[in-house]
Design a protein around this motif. Sequence first.
Motif, PDB file in Angstrom:
ATOM      1  N   ILE A 128       0.827  -1.206   0.000  1.00  0.00           N
ATOM      2  CA  ILE A 128       0.000   0.000   0.000  1.00  0.00           C
ATOM      3  C   ILE A 128       0.864   1.261   0.000  1.00  0.00           C
ATOM      4  O   ILE A 128       0.597   2.204  -0.746  1.00  0.00           O
ATOM      5  N   PHE A 129       1.902   1.273   0.817  1.00  0.00           N
ATOM      6  CA  PHE A 129       2.781   2.441   0.873  1.00  0.00           C
ATOM      7  C   PHE A 129       3.364   2.743  -0.507  1.00  0.00           C
ATOM      8  O   PHE A 129       3.306   3.883  -0.973  1.00  0.00           O
ATOM      9  N   HIS A 130       3.900   1.727  -1.158  1.00  0.00           N
ATOM     10  CA  HIS A 130       4.536   1.949  -2.469  1.00  0.00           C
ATOM     11  C   HIS A 130       3.511   2.308  -3.544  1.00  0.00           C
ATOM     12  O   HIS A 130       3.802   3.121  -4.431  1.00  0.00           O
ATOM     13  N   ALA A 131       2.314   1.754  -3.441  1.00  0.00           N
ATOM     14  CA  ALA A 131       1.263   2.092  -4.409  1.00  0.00           C
ATOM     15  C   ALA A 131       0.827   3.549  -4.265  1.00  0.00           C
ATOM     16  O   ALA A 131       0.689   4.259  -5.261  1.00  0.00           O
ATOM     17  N   LEU A 132       0.624   4.009  -3.030  1.00  0.00           N
ATOM     18  CA  LEU A 132       0.201   5.393  -2.805  1.00  0.00           C
ATOM     19  C   LEU A 132       1.318   6.389  -3.083  1.00  0.00           C
ATOM     20  O   LEU A 132       1.063   7.536  -3.461  1.00  0.00           O
ATOM     21  N   ALA A 133       2.575   5.966  -2.902  1.00  0.00           N
ATOM     22  CA  ALA A 133       3.721   6.861  -3.115  1.00  0.00           C
ATOM     23  C   ALA A 133       4.023   7.094  -4.593  1.00  0.00           C
ATOM     24  O   ALA A 133       4.763   8.026  -4.923  1.00  0.00           O
ATOM     25  N   GLU A 134       3.426   6.289  -5.478  1.00  0.00           N
ATOM     26  CA  GLU A 134       3.666   6.442  -6.917  1.00  0.00           C
ATOM     27  C   GLU A 134       3.358   7.878  -7.355  1.00  0.00           C
ATOM     28  O   GLU A 134       2.252   8.378  -7.156  1.00  0.00           O
ATOM     29  N   ASN A 135       4.351   8.557  -7.903  1.00  0.00           N
ATOM     30  CA  ASN A 135       4.261   9.954  -8.354  1.00  0.00           C
ATOM     31  C   ASN A 135       3.971  10.930  -7.208  1.00  0.00           C
ATOM     32  O   ASN A 135       3.550  12.053  -7.457  1.00  0.00           O
ATOM     33  N   THR A 137       5.276  12.075  -2.886  1.00  0.00           N
ATOM     34  CA  THR A 137       6.467  12.443  -2.130  1.00  0.00           C
ATOM     35  C   THR A 137       6.511  11.649  -0.829  1.00  0.00           C
ATOM     36  O   THR A 137       5.564  11.715  -0.036  1.00  0.00           O
ATOM     37  N   VAL A 138       7.589  10.919  -0.609  1.00  0.00           N
ATOM     38  CA  VAL A 138       7.765  10.180   0.635  1.00  0.00           C
ATOM     39  C   VAL A 138       8.320  11.135   1.673  1.00  0.00           C
ATOM     40  O   VAL A 138       9.369  11.740   1.470  1.00  0.00           O
ATOM     41  N   ARG A 139       7.626  11.283   2.783  1.00  0.00           N
ATOM     42  CA  ARG A 139       8.089  12.152   3.869  1.00  0.00           C
ATOM     43  C   ARG A 139       8.880  11.375   4.912  1.00  0.00           C
ATOM     44  O   ARG A 139       9.766  11.931   5.542  1.00  0.00           O
ATOM     45  N   MET A 140       8.513  10.115   5.101  1.00  0.00           N
ATOM     46  CA  MET A 140       9.260   9.221   5.987  1.00  0.00           C
ATOM     47  C   MET A 140       9.168   7.834   5.377  1.00  0.00           C
ATOM     48  O   MET A 140       8.076   7.294   5.238  1.00  0.00           O
ATOM     49  N   MET A 153       5.298   7.750   6.092  1.00  0.00           N
ATOM     50  CA  MET A 153       4.451   8.890   5.764  1.00  0.00           C
ATOM     51  C   MET A 153       4.749   9.347   4.338  1.00  0.00           C
ATOM     52  O   MET A 153       5.898   9.355   3.911  1.00  0.00           O
ATOM     53  N   LEU A 154       3.684   9.736   3.644  1.00  0.00           N
ATOM     54  CA  LEU A 154       3.838  10.198   2.265  1.00  0.00           C
ATOM     55  C   LEU A 154       2.732  11.172   1.911  1.00  0.00           C
ATOM     56  O   LEU A 154       1.722  11.251   2.607  1.00  0.00           O
ATOM     57  N   GLY A 159      -1.941  15.188  -3.583  1.00  0.00           N
ATOM     58  CA  GLY A 159      -1.723  16.114  -2.476  1.00  0.00           C
ATOM     59  C   GLY A 159      -2.269  15.640  -1.139  1.00  0.00           C
ATOM     60  O   GLY A 159      -2.284  16.397  -0.178  1.00  0.00           O
ATOM     61  N   VAL A 160      -2.714  14.381  -1.064  1.00  0.00           N
ATOM     62  CA  VAL A 160      -3.274  13.851   0.182  1.00  0.00           C
ATOM     63  C   VAL A 160      -2.156  13.238   1.028  1.00  0.00           C
ATOM     64  O   VAL A 160      -1.437  12.371   0.564  1.00  0.00           O
ATOM     65  N   PRO A 161      -2.025  13.687   2.289  1.00  0.00           N
ATOM     66  CA  PRO A 161      -1.006  13.115   3.173  1.00  0.00           C
ATOM     67  C   PRO A 161      -1.518  11.822   3.814  1.00  0.00           C
ATOM     68  O   PRO A 161      -2.654  11.763   4.294  1.00  0.00           O
TER      69      PRO A 161
END
Length: 167
Positions: A128-135, A137-140, A153-154, A159-161
């Motif tokens: 899920i993390f890698h899918a949502l991070a596609e295009n 910004t990874v914050r943590m 965190m991403l 633009g959704v955190p």
Amino acid sequence: MVDAALQKPEAGACWIIMDSARFLELSITPKERSMQLNPYLIFNGQCEAAFKFYEERLGGKILVMLTHGSSPMAEQGLPEWRNKIMHARLTVGDAVLMGSDSPPDHHEEMKGFYVALNTEAPADAERIFHALAENGTVRMPLQETFWAARFGMLVDQFGVPWMINCE
């Protein structure tokens, strides 16, 4: 007057007193009394794309995708907003995510919150993390922490955190 033998109803039930000799007991199930908090996300014209992305990446189901043009007030709206989303509702398991588009002159950047997503399996958190991070910004980066097997965190491409947590 109520009969003194009548006692206070148990939690989850209430009594309607009809007169001194009769009463009607109504059961109120916890679901009827429950409350659910749901994130409601406001997008800058990208709500439809975002919800289709979340449906695919999170394995959810879009239940509502109402456009301005399909509403009873369609004729009162701006023609360029006919295909923009007035209200969307996505379910992922028992969770609900809602959203809509706002006109560019009313849109504000999403800040001051995160949508928290909790998983039970580290592999699900990774996927899920890698899918949502596609295009986005990874914050943590997703990693083991003292409180979780995985946490990261991403901000996604819309633009959704997000905070992904696996305890």
